[in-house]
Write a protein that holds these residues in place. Structure first.
Motif, short mmCIF file in Angstrom:
data_model
loop_
_atom_site.label_atom_id
_atom_site.label_comp_id
_atom_site.label_asym_id
_atom_site.label_seq_id
_atom_site.Cartn_x
_atom_site.Cartn_y
_atom_site.Cartn_z
N ILE A 187 21.88 -5.96 19.28
CA ILE A 187 22.18 -4.61 19.73
C ILE A 187 22.82 -5.05 21.04
N SER A 326 28.05 -2.84 17.66
CA SER A 326 26.85 -2.28 18.57
C SER A 326 27.38 -1.79 19.92
N LYS A 333 21.34 -0.70 16.40
CA LYS A 333 21.12 -2.28 16.08
C LYS A 333 21.85 -2.44 15.04
#
Ligand SMILES: NC(=O)c1ccc[n+]([C@@H]2O[C@H](COP(=O)([O-])OP(=O)(O)OC[C@H]3O[C@@H](n4cnc5c(N)ncnc54)[C@H](O)[C@@H]3O)[C@@H](O)[C@H]2O)c1
Length: 348
Positions: A187, A326, A333
Motif C-alpha cells: 500500500i 497503489s 492494496k
C-alpha cells in the motif's frame, strides 16, 4: 584486468570512478557524459581516462569488456540492453529500470548471453547491513516480526522520477535481503507538493507471506537527514543507523515475554518486559561502493552470478511498480507480481 567504460559523470558517477580506479582488477579507460564539462573535470583528476560525450563510443568499442551505467533511471533500460547486446558485462545503478517488464527482459537477456548484469544495490554490500542480516538470522534474535525504515532529507529534487523510485530502492533491497523474501502486497500513500505528478513524500506498507510487516518512509522534503532501519524480532531488536559513525548498528537484548495462563476458568496473557543489554558490534569500515565494484569484477572474472543480479533488481522494480499503482489509486492494496526464478546463467 577488466577494461571498463563508464556512462554518466553527474553526482554519483565520480564515486564509481574513484572506486574503480583504486581497484587493481579494473582498467577504467573511458568515461562518457552528454555534458563535456563533467568529463573534463574528471580528466583533470585522472589523466589516463579518456572522456567523450557519446555513450555509443563506449558501446561500439570492441576493447571495452564492461560498462558501468550511472545515468538517470529513465535511461537505464535502453543503455543496459544495448550494452548487453554489444556483448559487454554491465553494472547499472539503481533502480534497474522503471518498469518490471523491462527489468525482466534485461534479466532474461543476461541469462541468455551469460553476461554479468549487476544492479547497484549498494546497501547489500554495506558491512553494517550484512552484520544486521547475520544477527537477525540467529536463533537468539527470534523470528523477525516487523521492520521499518526511514530515508528522508531535504533534496535532491529529481524532476524525472518521484522520491519513491529515487530513494526506496535502497530500503526495499535492504528489506528483501534481510528477510530473503519478496512482499505479497503493498500500500502506498504520497503527495506531490513541488511539481504535479512527482511525489516528494511516500509512505509504503508491505506485507509478506511469512507474516512480517514493514513500513518505508521516503522523502526529499524533510528538515532532517535520517537513514535508519529498525528490525523487531521475537527475542531481540536491532537498529541500523547509517549516519551514526560510531555505532551504526545496535542490538537490543530486549522485548516482551507473553505467556498464556488459565485460572478459575479464565484465560489471559501475562506480558512481562525483559530489558537486557544493548550491544554495538564493531563494523568493518570498507566503503560499500568499493565492495560492490570489487564484487562486479570478481563475478566477471569468476563467471559467478552477482549477489545483486538482475533478478534481484527486478524484484525491487516489481515491488515499486505495484507501489506506484497503489499510489495512483490513493492507497489501494496491490498484490506484488512475483518475479520468475532465475534460470541457471549460461556462464555459471
Ligand atoms: N547507489 C547510490 O547510493 C546512489 C546515489 C546517488 C545516485 N544513484 C543513482 O545513480 C544514477 C545517476 O544519478 P546522479 O545523481 O548521478 O544523476 P545526475 O543527473 O547527477 O547525473 C547523471 C549524468 O548522466 C548524464 N547522462 C544522461 N544520459 C546520458 C547518456 N545517454 N550518455 C551519457 N551521459 C548521460 C547526464 O549528463 C548527467 O551528468 C541514478 O540511477 C541514481 O539512482 C545511486
Amino acid at each position: 584486468m577488466v577494461r571498463i567504460g563508464l556512462i554518466g559523470c553527474g553526482y554519483w558517477g565520480p564515486n564509481l570512478v574513484r572506486n574503480l580506479t583504486e581497484l587493481d582488477e579494473a582498467d577504467l579507460a573511458v568515461v562518457a557524459d552528454l555534458d563535456p564539462s563533467k568529463t573534463r573535470k574528471l580528466a583533470r583528476r585522472y589523466p589516463t581516462i579518456r572522456g567523450t560525450e557519446s555513450a555509443d563510443e563506449i558501446l561500439n568499442d570492441s576493447k571495452i569488456e564492461a560498462v558501468v551505467i550511472v545515468t538517470p533511471a529513465e535511461t537505464h533500460f535502453d543503455l543496459a540492453r544495448r550494452a548487453l547486446e554489444a556483448g559487454k558485462h554491465v553494472l547499472v545503478e539503481k533502480p534497474l529500470t522503471l518498469d518490471p517488464d523491462e527489468s525482466r527482459r534485461l534479466a532474461e537477456l543476461a541469462d541468455r548471453t551469460g553476461l554479468t548484469l549487476m544492479v547497484g544495490h549498494t546497501f547489500e554490500f554495506n558491512p553494517a547491513v550484512r552484520r544486521l542480516k547475520a544477527l537477525a538470522s540467529e536463533e537468539a534474535f527470534g523470528k523477525v516480526r516487523y521492520v521499518y525504515s526511514t530515508r528522508v532529507n531535504l533534496g535532491i529534487f529529481r524532476p524525472g522520477i518521484n522520491a519513491m523510485w529515487n530513494l526506496a530502492p535502497h530500503d526495499l533491497s535492504i528489506l528483501f535481503y534481510l528477510l530473503d523474501e519478496e512482499p505479497a502486497s503493498v500500500i502506498a500513500l504520497g503527495k506531490a507538493f513541488l511539481k504535479p505528478g512527482v511525489e516528494d513524500v511516500v509512505f509504503l506498507f508491505l506485507e509478506f507471506e511469512s507474516g512480517v510487516i514493514a513500513h518505508v518512509n521516503v522523502s526529499w522534503l524533510d528538515p532532517s537527514k535520517v537513514r535508519r532501519t529498525t528490525v523487531v524480532g521475537e527475542k531481540r531488536m536491532a537498529v541500523y543507523d547509517d549516519l551514526d559513525s560510531e555505532q551504526k548498528l545496535k542490538l537490543y537484548d530486549r522485548g516482551f515475554e507473553s505467556t498464556l495462563f488459565e485460572e478459575g476458568g479464565m484465560r489471559d496473557y501475562q506480558v512481562r518486559l525483559r530489558a537486557g543489554d544493548i550491544l554495538a558490534p564493531k563494523i568493518e569500515t570498507t566503503e560499500p561502493l568499493r565492495l560492490e565494484c570489487a564484487h562486479f569484477l570478481e563475478c566477471i572474472q569468476g563467471k559467478k552470478r552477482p549477489l545483486t543480479d538482475a533478478w534481484n533488481g527486478h524484484r525491487v522494480v516489481a515491488a515499486l511498480a505495484a507501489a506506484g499503482e497503489s499510489l495512483r489509486s490513493g492507497g489501494k492494496k496491490v498484490a506484488v507480481a512475483r518475479g520468475p526464478r532465475p534460470a541457471p546463467q549460461g556462464s555459471s
